[in-house]
Design a protein around this motif. Structure first.
Motif, PDB file in Angstrom:
ATOM      1  N   ASP A 391       0.855  -1.191   0.000  1.00  0.00           N
ATOM      2  CA  ASP A 391       0.000   0.000   0.000  1.00  0.00           C
ATOM      3  C   ASP A 391       0.893   1.242   0.000  1.00  0.00           C
ATOM      4  OD1 ASP A 391      -2.293   1.552   0.076  1.00  0.00           O
ATOM      5  OD2 ASP A 391      -2.371   1.563   2.265  1.00  0.00           O
ATOM      6  N   ALA A 392       1.588   1.433  -1.106  1.00  0.00           N
ATOM      7  CA  ALA A 392       2.574   2.503  -1.189  1.00  0.00           C
ATOM      8  C   ALA A 392       1.951   3.768  -1.766  1.00  0.00           C
ATOM      9  CB  ALA A 392       3.739   2.070  -2.064  1.00  0.00           C
ATOM     10  N   LEU A 393       2.540   4.907  -1.404  1.00  0.00           N
ATOM     11  CA  LEU A 393       2.232   6.169  -2.066  1.00  0.00           C
ATOM     12  C   LEU A 393       2.985   6.144  -3.394  1.00  0.00           C
ATOM     13  CD1 LEU A 393       0.564   8.681  -1.186  1.00  0.00           C
ATOM     14  CD2 LEU A 393       2.746   9.776  -0.653  1.00  0.00           C
ATOM     15  N   ALA A 394       2.246   5.950  -4.506  1.00  0.00           N
ATOM     16  CA  ALA A 394       2.891   5.606  -5.768  1.00  0.00           C
ATOM     17  C   ALA A 394       2.685   6.689  -6.815  1.00  0.00           C
ATOM     18  CB  ALA A 394       2.346   4.280  -6.290  1.00  0.00           C
ATOM     19  N   VAL A 395       3.714   6.836  -7.658  1.00  0.00           N
ATOM     20  CA  VAL A 395       3.652   7.727  -8.813  1.00  0.00           C
ATOM     21  C   VAL A 395       4.234   6.972 -10.003  1.00  0.00           C
ATOM     22  CG1 VAL A 395       3.896   9.793  -7.385  1.00  0.00           C
ATOM     23  CG2 VAL A 395       5.931   8.742  -8.386  1.00  0.00           C
ATOM     24  N   PRO A 396       3.857   7.356 -11.216  1.00  0.00           N
ATOM     25  CA  PRO A 396       4.470   6.708 -12.380  1.00  0.00           C
ATOM     26  C   PRO A 396       5.978   6.957 -12.417  1.00  0.00           C
ATOM     27  CG  PRO A 396       2.471   7.871 -13.008  1.00  0.00           C
ATOM     28  CD  PRO A 396       2.768   8.278 -11.606  1.00  0.00           C
ATOM     29  N   ALA A 397       6.716   5.985 -12.904  1.00  0.00           N
ATOM     30  CA  ALA A 397       8.169   6.125 -12.983  1.00  0.00           C
ATOM     31  C   ALA A 397       8.567   7.295 -13.871  1.00  0.00           C
ATOM     32  CB  ALA A 397       8.779   4.828 -13.512  1.00  0.00           C
ATOM     33  N   VAL A 432       6.552   3.798  -8.913  1.00  0.00           N
ATOM     34  CA  VAL A 432       7.632   4.033  -7.953  1.00  0.00           C
ATOM     35  C   VAL A 432       7.024   4.464  -6.632  1.00  0.00           C
ATOM     36  CG1 VAL A 432       9.690   5.388  -7.439  1.00  0.00           C
ATOM     37  CG2 VAL A 432       9.234   4.653  -9.779  1.00  0.00           C
ATOM     38  N   GLU A 433       7.543   3.925  -5.522  1.00  0.00           N
ATOM     39  CA  GLU A 433       7.064   4.320  -4.206  1.00  0.00           C
ATOM     40  C   GLU A 433       7.769   5.602  -3.767  1.00  0.00           C
ATOM     41  OE1 GLU A 433       6.835   2.614   0.403  1.00  0.00           O
ATOM     42  OE2 GLU A 433       8.146   1.661  -1.086  1.00  0.00           O
ATOM     43  N   VAL A 434       6.967   6.543  -3.269  1.00  0.00           N
ATOM     44  CA  VAL A 434       7.499   7.794  -2.716  1.00  0.00           C
ATOM     45  C   VAL A 434       7.345   7.726  -1.203  1.00  0.00           C
ATOM     46  CG1 VAL A 434       7.284  10.302  -2.633  1.00  0.00           C
ATOM     47  CG2 VAL A 434       6.943   9.092  -4.797  1.00  0.00           C
ATOM     48  N   VAL A 435       8.472   7.708  -0.506  1.00  0.00           N
ATOM     49  CA  VAL A 435       8.456   7.583   0.946  1.00  0.00           C
ATOM     50  C   VAL A 435       8.167   8.926   1.610  1.00  0.00           C
ATOM     51  CG1 VAL A 435       9.812   6.912   2.969  1.00  0.00           C
ATOM     52  CG2 VAL A 435      10.033   5.634   0.832  1.00  0.00           C
ATOM     53  N   SER A 436       8.690  10.014   1.054  1.00  0.00           N
ATOM     54  CA  SER A 436       8.457  11.349   1.633  1.00  0.00           C
ATOM     55  C   SER A 436       8.522  12.390   0.522  1.00  0.00           C
ATOM     56  CB  SER A 436       9.495  11.663   2.713  1.00  0.00           C
ATOM     57  OG  SER A 436      10.791  11.710   2.153  1.00  0.00           O
ATOM     58  N   GLY A 437       7.837  13.512   0.750  1.00  0.00           N
ATOM     59  CA  GLY A 437       7.867  14.628  -0.201  1.00  0.00           C
ATOM     60  C   GLY A 437       6.557  14.850  -0.920  1.00  0.00           C
ATOM     61  N   LEU A 438       5.635  13.915  -0.904  1.00  0.00           N
ATOM     62  CA  LEU A 438       4.340  14.057  -1.557  1.00  0.00           C
ATOM     63  C   LEU A 438       3.224  13.579  -0.641  1.00  0.00           C
ATOM     64  CD1 LEU A 438       5.068  12.742  -5.182  1.00  0.00           C
ATOM     65  CD2 LEU A 438       4.868  15.130  -4.462  1.00  0.00           C
ATOM     66  N   MET A 439       1.995  13.980  -0.992  1.00  0.00           N
ATOM     67  CA  MET A 439       0.808  13.516  -0.297  1.00  0.00           C
ATOM     68  C   MET A 439      -0.156  12.948  -1.321  1.00  0.00           C
ATOM     69  SD  MET A 439       0.069  16.359   2.663  1.00  0.00           S
ATOM     70  CE  MET A 439      -0.244  17.650   1.465  1.00  0.00           C
ATOM     71  N   ALA A 440      -0.957  11.988  -0.869  1.00  0.00           N
ATOM     72  CA  ALA A 440      -1.939  11.379  -1.767  1.00  0.00           C
ATOM     73  C   ALA A 440      -2.904  12.446  -2.279  1.00  0.00           C
ATOM     74  CB  ALA A 440      -2.688  10.273  -1.041  1.00  0.00           C
ATOM     75  N   GLY A 441      -3.214  12.365  -3.557  1.00  0.00           N
ATOM     76  CA  GLY A 441      -4.163  13.288  -4.169  1.00  0.00           C
ATOM     77  C   GLY A 441      -3.526  14.478  -4.847  1.00  0.00           C
ATOM     78  N   GLU A 442      -2.258  14.773  -4.552  1.00  0.00           N
ATOM     79  CA  GLU A 442      -1.611  15.917  -5.200  1.00  0.00           C
ATOM     80  C   GLU A 442      -1.475  15.656  -6.702  1.00  0.00           C
ATOM     81  OE1 GLU A 442       1.305  18.440  -2.518  1.00  0.00           O
ATOM     82  OE2 GLU A 442       1.942  16.339  -2.533  1.00  0.00           O
ATOM     83  N   ARG A 443      -1.599  16.785  -7.471  1.00  0.00           N
ATOM     84  CA  ARG A 443      -1.427  16.692  -8.916  1.00  0.00           C
ATOM     85  C   ARG A 443       0.048  16.883  -9.259  1.00  0.00           C
ATOM     86  NH1 ARG A 443      -6.425  19.652 -12.091  1.00  0.00           N
ATOM     87  NH2 ARG A 443      -8.091  18.300 -11.278  1.00  0.00           N
ATOM     88  N   ILE A 444       0.506  16.021 -10.152  1.00  0.00           N
ATOM     89  CA  ILE A 444       1.923  16.071 -10.546  1.00  0.00           C
ATOM     90  C   ILE A 444       2.027  15.890 -12.048  1.00  0.00           C
ATOM     91  CG2 ILE A 444       2.753  15.168  -8.341  1.00  0.00           C
ATOM     92  CD1 ILE A 444       3.014  12.429  -9.705  1.00  0.00           C
ATOM     93  N   VAL A 445       3.192  16.267 -12.583  1.00  0.00           N
ATOM     94  CA  VAL A 445       3.473  16.046 -13.998  1.00  0.00           C
ATOM     95  C   VAL A 445       3.950  14.599 -14.145  1.00  0.00           C
ATOM     96  CG1 VAL A 445       4.880  16.730 -15.969  1.00  0.00           C
ATOM     97  CG2 VAL A 445       4.085  18.460 -14.334  1.00  0.00           C
ATOM     98  N   VAL A 446       3.221  13.788 -14.923  1.00  0.00           N
ATOM     99  CA  VAL A 446       3.549  12.383 -15.058  1.00  0.00           C
ATOM    100  C   VAL A 446       4.194  12.067 -16.403  1.00  0.00           C
ATOM    101  CG1 VAL A 446       1.761  11.665 -13.440  1.00  0.00           C
ATOM    102  CG2 VAL A 446       1.223  11.861 -15.874  1.00  0.00           C
ATOM    103  N   ARG A 447       4.127  12.995 -17.351  1.00  0.00           N
ATOM    104  CA  ARG A 447       4.776  12.795 -18.640  1.00  0.00           C
ATOM    105  C   ARG A 447       5.304  14.130 -19.141  1.00  0.00           C
ATOM    106  NH1 ARG A 447       4.598   8.471 -21.693  1.00  0.00           N
ATOM    107  NH2 ARG A 447       2.790   7.667 -20.548  1.00  0.00           N
ATOM    108  N   GLY A 448       6.517  14.104 -19.667  1.00  0.00           N
ATOM    109  CA  GLY A 448       7.149  15.346 -20.087  1.00  0.00           C
ATOM    110  C   GLY A 448       7.749  16.120 -18.935  1.00  0.00           C
ATOM    111  N   ALA A 449       8.015  15.441 -17.813  1.00  0.00           N
ATOM    112  CA  ALA A 449       8.507  16.134 -16.628  1.00  0.00           C
ATOM    113  C   ALA A 449       9.913  16.676 -16.845  1.00  0.00           C
ATOM    114  CB  ALA A 449       8.486  15.195 -15.419  1.00  0.00           C
TER     115      ALA A 449
END
Length: 461
Positions: A391-397, A432-449
């Protein structure tokens, strides 16, 4: 000499034309979610049997009898073949004769006999004659009428007899003194000779003991060779006539050999080092060292994987894995790491790899039906689950941008890009699991970052 400054108009036109190109794609936006993330390390591997023993001929001879064929299943201690070797039996007989010769007792070493002079005493006839002479002298002296003369004569006879006795005692003393001197001299000589004889006896005893030890060792070696002519299975397994095929792995064979009886351990080669010896059949001659039978214990199969140096520090005992075989398409097997080696070896691509040992479990096809049991030597691909977060806080690689030693994610805040440094955990292929620095629900750039910069306006429509 004229120095020209600036860029010519034609060159400036060309450079501006080269800098122009298609506009970068618009960044794609996503949200931070919770999802399972697994970090996988892949490595090539091959199947290894629990143990493989190549049983070799201990001496030159002929295969007298062969009791098994390829593929037979045998038990520990079962007789597999008999070899006839007159040479080995002759060597045993000679060794036994030499041992009997070496065990014979040493001959006794003599010493020095004592020497003593006989007592120096006058013969009894002389003593008797002297006694009669002194008696006759006294008798004649007593017949003298003059008392004074008679007394002087008797005193003279007594003095003569006393002098005779003194001479005899002196002669005895001389003999006794001479005997004492001889005894002392002999005791000194005997002591020196005895010391020499003692050292000689000790040396001969040591030589005999050493010779006996060597002879007994030769008997044991020759007997082990003769006993080895009866080829027995060191453990249960499957038989292959001749040497083992290349690629058949072994595991824990050294421990198995150490527990074997002396008559069996001499037949076992811990690796397929014995010569194959060609076709093995009854009546076929074999040379010392030729492999007669190979026994493979397949009761437990293991995997020998080669993990790259960049990933081996993530692997530890107990790590689960999934295995796929080229020979079993569409099936997945379970495995678990039991040990990680420390001896490096050069990989096929020029890098450095480390051996990793795994147990091999059952396999199943995609439809759930059971998969067949692999055979030793088969190649496989092992996928080691080195990190797992259910149950990780996950973002696309693709949302992760590396900046030096930092990992960066672009967060969309108030319609603009905000640079956020994050700490990563498990890194899967897609997530990818994010251990610290983000919160669930935040909007992020997932492509073209990798094309975004700070405070860049981001269209959320």
């Amino acid at each position: 000499m004229t120095v020209r400054r600036g860029i010519p108009p034609l060159l400036l036109t060309v450079l501006l034309a080269g800098c122009s190109g298609p506009a970068p794609p618009e960044p794609q936006i996503g949200r931070v979610t919770r999802a399972p993330v697994r970090e996988i390390v892949e490595a090539p591997a091959s199947v290894a049997a629990r143990a493989t023993a190549a049983l070799v001929a201990p001496a030159s001879g002929t295969v007298a009898a062969l009791y098994v064929q390829d593929g037979d299943t045998v038990e520990k201690g079962q007789i597999l073949a008999r070899i006839r070797s007159p040479q080995a039996e002759t060597q045993l007989d000679e060794a036994r004769r030499a041992a009997r010769q070496a065990s014979r007792p040493l001959p006794a070493v003599g010493g020095v006999s004592p020497v003593r002079l006989p007592a120096l005493k006058p013969p009894r006839s002389l003593d008797a004659r002297l006694a009669r002479c002194f008696a006759d002298a006294r008798k004649a002296a007593r017949k003298v009428e003059d008392p004074a003369v008679r007394r002087r004569l008797l005193a003279a006879v007594d003095a003569a007899e006393a002098g005779s006795r003194a001479q005899r005692r002196a002669l005895t003393d001389v003999a006794n003194d001479l005997n004492r001197s001889i005894e002392q001299a002999l005791s000194q000589v005997t002591g020196r000779i005895g010391a020499g004889l003692s050292g000689l006896t000790a040396s001969m005893s040591s030589l005999q003991e050493a010779s006996g030890s060597q002879a007994r060792a030769a008997v044991r070696a020759a007997k082990a060779t003769v006993d080895g002519l009866v080829v027995r299975a060191p453990f249960g397994g499957i038989v292959t006539l001749g040497g083992p095929s290349s690629g058949t792995g072994t595991a824990g064979l050294g421990d198995l050999i150490g527990r074997l009886p002396a008559g069996l351990s001499g037949q076992v080669a811990s690796a397929p080092s014995g010569r194959s010896g060609g076709t093995v059949a009854a009546g076929v001659p074999v040379a010392a060292g030729d492999t007669v039978v190979t026994v493979t214990d397949v009761s437990t199969l293991t995997l020998a994987a080669d993990v790259d140096e960049t990933d081996v520090l993530l692997v530890s005992k107990g790590v689960p894995a999934e295995v796929e075989f080229d020979a079993v398409t569409g099936a997945t097997y379970r495995a678990e790491v039991t040990g990680v080696g420390v001896t490096p070896k050069e990989g096929a691509t020029g890098g450095v790899g480390y051996p990793v040992r795994l147990t091999l479990g059952l396999g199943a096809y995609d439809d759930g039906s059971p998969a067949p049991r692999p055979k030793p030597g088969m190649s496989a691909v092992v996928r080691l689950t080195v990190k797992e977060s259910p149950d990780a806080l996950a973002v696309p690689a693709s949302a992760i941008v590396s900046s030096g030693k930092e990992s960066v994610v672009w967060v969309v805040r108030n319609g603009a890009a905000e640079r956020r440094t994050v700490r990563l955990g498990a890194q899967g292929d897609a997530e990818v699991e994010v251990v610290s620095g983000l919160m669930a629900g935040e909007r992020i750039v997932v492509r073209g970052a990798d094309t975004v910069h700070a405070n860049q306006p981001i269209d959320l429509s």
